[in-house]
Design a protein around this motif. Structure first.
Motif, short mmCIF file in Angstrom:
data_model
loop_
_atom_site.label_atom_id
_atom_site.label_comp_id
_atom_site.label_asym_id
_atom_site.label_seq_id
_atom_site.Cartn_x
_atom_site.Cartn_y
_atom_site.Cartn_z
N ALA A 1 -108.88 47.46 39.03
CA ALA A 1 -109.84 47.30 37.94
C ALA A 1 -109.13 47.20 36.60
CB ALA A 1 -110.83 48.46 37.94
N VAL A 2 -108.17 48.07 36.37
CA VAL A 2 -107.43 48.05 35.10
C VAL A 2 -106.63 46.76 34.96
CG1 VAL A 2 -105.54 49.17 33.84
CG2 VAL A 2 -107.35 50.55 34.86
N VAL A 3 -105.98 46.34 36.02
CA VAL A 3 -105.21 45.09 35.98
C VAL A 3 -106.14 43.90 35.72
CG1 VAL A 3 -103.81 43.50 37.36
CG2 VAL A 3 -103.28 45.93 37.35
N GLY A 4 -107.28 43.89 36.37
CA GLY A 4 -108.25 42.80 36.17
C GLY A 4 -108.76 42.76 34.74
N ILE A 5 -109.06 43.90 34.16
CA ILE A 5 -109.53 43.96 32.78
C ILE A 5 -108.44 43.51 31.82
CG2 ILE A 5 -110.27 45.54 30.96
CD1 ILE A 5 -111.78 47.11 33.19
N LEU A 6 -107.22 43.94 32.05
CA LEU A 6 -106.11 43.52 31.18
C LEU A 6 -105.87 42.01 31.26
CD1 LEU A 6 -103.53 46.41 31.67
CD2 LEU A 6 -104.95 45.94 29.68
N ILE A 7 -105.92 41.46 32.46
CA ILE A 7 -105.76 40.02 32.62
C ILE A 7 -106.89 39.28 31.91
CG2 ILE A 7 -105.80 38.12 34.28
CD1 ILE A 7 -104.32 39.98 36.22
N PHE A 8 -108.11 39.80 32.01
CA PHE A 8 -109.25 39.18 31.32
C PHE A 8 -109.04 39.19 29.81
CE2 PHE A 8 -113.17 39.86 28.94
CZ PHE A 8 -113.75 38.61 29.11
N ILE A 9 -108.62 40.31 29.26
CA ILE A 9 -108.43 40.42 27.81
C ILE A 9 -107.36 39.44 27.34
CG2 ILE A 9 -107.58 41.94 25.98
CD1 ILE A 9 -109.01 44.25 27.48
N VAL A 10 -106.24 39.40 28.04
CA VAL A 10 -105.15 38.49 27.65
C VAL A 10 -105.61 37.04 27.76
CG1 VAL A 10 -102.86 37.65 28.34
CG2 VAL A 10 -103.31 40.10 28.21
N THR A 11 -106.31 36.70 28.82
CA THR A 11 -106.78 35.33 29.02
C THR A 11 -107.81 34.95 27.97
OG1 THR A 11 -106.42 35.62 31.39
CG2 THR A 11 -107.72 33.72 30.70
#
Length: 69
Positions: free
Chosen positions: A14-24
């Motif tokens: 979940a944390v990795v997915g949220i971080l990837i979303f923010i960066v993207t």
């Protein structure tokens, strides 16, 4: 039954997915002409807000499919 390992793995994904979303999303914001947040917040541009929302849903769908496998 939910074990600690399963919970931690889920939390990590979940944390990795949220971080990837923010960066993207920041990357998409930088690549679009104009200032995306200024258009949405200050100028109340509904069309830009809908476009940003659709882009966010698309990004999240891709991340969810990648995480799910």
């Amino acid at each position: 039954m939910l074990t600690l390992d399963t919970f931690l793995a889920t939390l990590l994904y979940a944390v990795v997915g949220i971080l990837i979303f923010i960066v993207t999303f920041i990357l998409v914001d930088r690549l679009t002409p104009g200032e995306l947040w200024k258009e949405i917040i200050e100028r109340q541009n509904t069309a830009v807000a809908i476009l940003a929302g659709a882009g966010a849903i698309g990004i999240c769908t891709i991340i969810a499919a990648a995480v799910h496998g």
